[in-house]
Design an enzyme around this catalytic site. Sequence first.
Site, PDB file in Angstrom:
ATOM      1  N   LYS A 216       0.836  -1.200   0.000  1.00  0.00           N
ATOM      2  CA  LYS A 216       0.000   0.000   0.000  1.00  0.00           C
ATOM      3  C   LYS A 216       0.871   1.250   0.000  1.00  0.00           C
ATOM      4  CE  LYS A 216      -3.444   2.403   2.773  1.00  0.00           C
ATOM      5  NZ  LYS A 216      -4.423   2.339   3.858  1.00  0.00           N
ATOM      6  N   GLU A 222      10.599  -4.346   4.679  1.00  0.00           N
ATOM      7  CA  GLU A 222      10.776  -5.740   4.249  1.00  0.00           C
ATOM      8  C   GLU A 222      10.466  -5.899   2.764  1.00  0.00           C
ATOM      9  OE1 GLU A 222       9.050  -4.668   6.875  1.00  0.00           O
ATOM     10  OE2 GLU A 222       9.058  -6.118   8.518  1.00  0.00           O
ATOM     11  N   GLY A 277      -4.737  -1.946   5.075  1.00  0.00           N
ATOM     12  CA  GLY A 277      -3.905  -3.071   4.623  1.00  0.00           C
ATOM     13  C   GLY A 277      -4.552  -4.425   4.876  1.00  0.00           C
ATOM     14  N   ARG A 278      -5.088  -4.623   6.080  1.00  0.00           N
ATOM     15  CA  ARG A 278      -5.643  -5.937   6.416  1.00  0.00           C
ATOM     16  C   ARG A 278      -7.039  -6.148   5.842  1.00  0.00           C
ATOM     17  NH1 ARG A 278      -4.510  -2.659  10.460  1.00  0.00           N
ATOM     18  NH2 ARG A 278      -6.136  -1.797  11.796  1.00  0.00           N
ATOM     19  N   GLU A 363      -4.663  -6.848  14.821  1.00  0.00           N
ATOM     20  CA  GLU A 363      -4.139  -5.532  14.437  1.00  0.00           C
ATOM     21  C   GLU A 363      -5.265  -4.490  14.480  1.00  0.00           C
ATOM     22  OE1 GLU A 363      -2.316  -4.309  10.430  1.00  0.00           O
ATOM     23  OE2 GLU A 363      -0.517  -4.850  11.545  1.00  0.00           O
ATOM     24  N   HIS A 394      -4.462 -32.874  17.861  1.00  0.00           N
ATOM     25  CA  HIS A 394      -3.314 -33.634  18.359  1.00  0.00           C
ATOM     26  C   HIS A 394      -2.203 -32.704  18.803  1.00  0.00           C
ATOM     27  CE1 HIS A 394      -5.147 -37.388  17.032  1.00  0.00           C
ATOM     28  NE2 HIS A 394      -5.652 -36.625  16.073  1.00  0.00           N
ATOM     29  N   LYS A 507       9.541  -0.433  14.301  1.00  0.00           N
ATOM     30  CA  LYS A 507      10.139   0.002  13.025  1.00  0.00           C
ATOM     31  C   LYS A 507      11.173   1.089  13.277  1.00  0.00           C
ATOM     32  CE  LYS A 507       6.013  -0.405  10.104  1.00  0.00           C
ATOM     33  NZ  LYS A 507       5.104   0.339   9.236  1.00  0.00           N
TER      34      LYS A 507
HETATM   35  O1  F6P Z   1       2.113  -4.199  10.009  1.00  0.00           O
HETATM   36  C1  F6P Z   1       1.823  -2.887   9.690  1.00  0.00           C
HETATM   37  C2  F6P Z   1       1.303  -2.730   8.304  1.00  0.00           C
HETATM   38  O2  F6P Z   1       1.110  -1.375   8.075  1.00  0.00           O
HETATM   39  C3  F6P Z   1       0.028  -3.519   8.034  1.00  0.00           C
HETATM   40  O3  F6P Z   1      -1.098  -2.877   8.498  1.00  0.00           O
HETATM   41  C4  F6P Z   1       0.081  -3.667   6.563  1.00  0.00           C
HETATM   42  O4  F6P Z   1      -0.802  -4.631   6.099  1.00  0.00           O
HETATM   43  C5  F6P Z   1       1.540  -4.025   6.380  1.00  0.00           C
HETATM   44  O5  F6P Z   1       2.212  -3.220   7.328  1.00  0.00           O
HETATM   45  C6  F6P Z   1       2.097  -3.832   5.007  1.00  0.00           C
HETATM   46  O6  F6P Z   1       1.997  -2.503   4.573  1.00  0.00           O
HETATM   47  P1  F6P Z   1       2.188  -2.107   3.061  1.00  0.00           P
HETATM   48  O7  F6P Z   1       1.121  -2.741   2.265  1.00  0.00           O
HETATM   49  O8  F6P Z   1       2.130  -0.614   3.029  1.00  0.00           O
HETATM   50  O9  F6P Z   1       3.547  -2.613   2.606  1.00  0.00           O
END
Ligand code: F6P
Length: 540
Positions: A216, A222, A277-278, A363, A394, A507
Site C-alpha cells: 500500500k 521488508e 492493509g488488512r 491488528e 493432536h 520500526k
Molecule cells: O504491520 C503494519 C502494516 O502497516 C500492516 O497494516 C500492513 O498490512 C503491512 O504493514 C504492510 O503494509 P504495506 O502494504 O504498506 O507494505
Amino acid sequence: MSNSPKMLLSSTALIQTPEWKALSAHRAEMDGVSMRDLFTRDSHRFGKMSVGIPGLFVDYSKHRATEETLRLLTNLARSRDVEGWRDRMFSGEKINTTEGRAVLHTALRAPKEANIRVDGENVMPFIRETLEKIRVFTESVRVGEWTGFTGAPIRDVVNIGIGGSDLGPYMACEALKPFAAPNLTMHFVSNVDGTHMAEVLKKVHPKTTLFVVASKTFTTQETMANASIAKAWLVDALKNPACVARHFVALSTNAKAVTEFGIDEANMFPFREWVGGRYSVWSAIGLSVALSIGFDNFQKFLDGAQAMDAHFRTAPLEQNIPVILALLGVWYRNFWGMESYAVLPYEQYLHRFPAYLQQCDMESNGKSVDRDGVRVDYATGPILFGEPGTNGQHAFYQLIHQGTSVIPCDFIACRETYNPLGDLHKLLLANFLAQPQALMQGRTLAEAGGNPQKVFEGNRPSTSILLDRLDPFSLGMLIALYEHKVFVQGIIWNINSYDQWGVELGKVLAGNILDVWDGKKDTSSLDGSTAGLLARLRGA
Ligand code: F6P
C-alpha cells in the site's frame, strides 16, 4: 463524522451504562448454568440459536447464553449505535479518525451502480476502472499473451508483500486452489529473512517469472528490500534493465515510489488510502488471487463479500451473523474474562485462514486507548490463534478441553469436499461435530469412572460455521463475516479498529539499531540488553 452523543462516551462511561451493568448482573446469574441443562430444558434451542444465509450456516447454541443473554447483548449493541456506525462506514464517512480516513473496503465489492462518495468524489468509477485493468492484465497473463522479456509465457508468480499485502492474497490463493490455473504457480515472499526469497528463487526461472510487488505504502522496509533483491536477480539473469517492465508489476497507492523503484505506472494497479492493509484483498492487492483463479472467479469472491455486506446492513441485530459473533465475543472477553479465541477450520484449504484472521482481528482491535484518547478500563481484542482440524486436536486441544483457561472456539467446515478420498471427508466432519460436543458436554467424574484425570469440565463454548462448499463466493462471505465482526466489537469498545500505531515503535527502533550497527551512532541509545545482544551478533 457524526456528532452523535454516543461518540462522546469515555471509556469508563461504557462500563457504567445501564446496558453494561445489566449484562454484569446477568453474568452473575449465569454462574453454574450449564449448556447441557439448557439443551435438556429446551429441545428447540438449536433452532432458536442458529441462523443461515444461502451457502453459510451458523450454530451458536453451544454458548453460555440464553435468549435473555442475547437480548441484553443486543441492547448493548444498540446503545453503542452499532447500526449508525455501520451506516457511516458504508457511506464513506471518515470513521478512521486517528488517520482522518474513510473505511471503504466494502466499496470495492459494492454493486457497480453504487454511489459512494469520499471528499465529494464517487469512488465507484475508479474502482470499476481498476477492476477492468486487473481483468485485462490477468487474462493476458493467463492465456500467455503477456510474456516475459524473452517472449516466454509466465509460469510463476511471486507476490512480494507483508501483512495485509501478503496474508490476504496468500490465504485466498491457498483456499481457492481447486480454481487455480494449472499453468501458473503462485509463490509468496513476505519475510525479510533472506531464506524466504532464496528458497523461492531456487524454484523459478527469470524468463518465466512475474514479480508482483504488493505494498500500500511502497515504503515497507521488508517489501522494498525483497523487491530490490528480486529486481537485481532478474536483471542479472536477463542482462538488460529493460526486462523489469515485463516482469514487475506494482499494487500500491503510492505512484511516485513505484516509479522511483523502476516500475512503469502503466504496470501499477492502484488503490486508495481508504483501504486498510488488512482489508485490502478486495482491492488491487487481490491481483495475485485474480491471476491464480481468473477474473470471473475473483468477481465471485467480491460478490460473496457483497452478499455478507448486504446481510450485515439489513438483517436485524438479533439475526445478524457478524453482530451475533461479535456480541458473543464481547460476552466472553468482558464478562467472563476469557482472553483467547480459537478459529479452527476443518478444511485443509483454509490452512492460512487463522493466520489471516490474526492480523484482521488483533491488528484491528489490539488497542488500549479509545477513540477519545482515554485508556480503556475494560478488555478489548482477544488473542486469536488456530490451526486446521484435525491437526490441532493432536496439538493444543488438550488445553482447550482440560486446561485452566476457557477458550471460545469457532469451528468451520464445508459440507462438500473437492477431494473425496475414501471416507476421509466423513471422518473429518465427524471430528468437526465431536469436538464442540465434547467441549460443551464434558465428562463428569461418574462418567469418567471416578478418575479425575479423565474428567472434562465441559460447558466450554463454541460456534460452528458450515459452508456448503469452499468456493470464491463462500470465501468472500466468510472473510466479510469476520471483518464485520471485528468492526462491531471495535464500535462497542469505542476503539478505532482501522489504525495500527502499535507497529510503529519497533520500526523506528530497528532503524536506530541499523544506524548503530553501521557505526553512524554510538550505543548510548540502546539499553544494556539490546547493546549486549547486538555486540554478540556483530561478533564483537
Ligand atoms: O504491520 C503494519 C502494516 O502497516 C500492516 O497494516 C500492513 O498490512 C503491512 O504493514 C504492510 O503494509 P504495506 O502494504 O504498506 O507494505
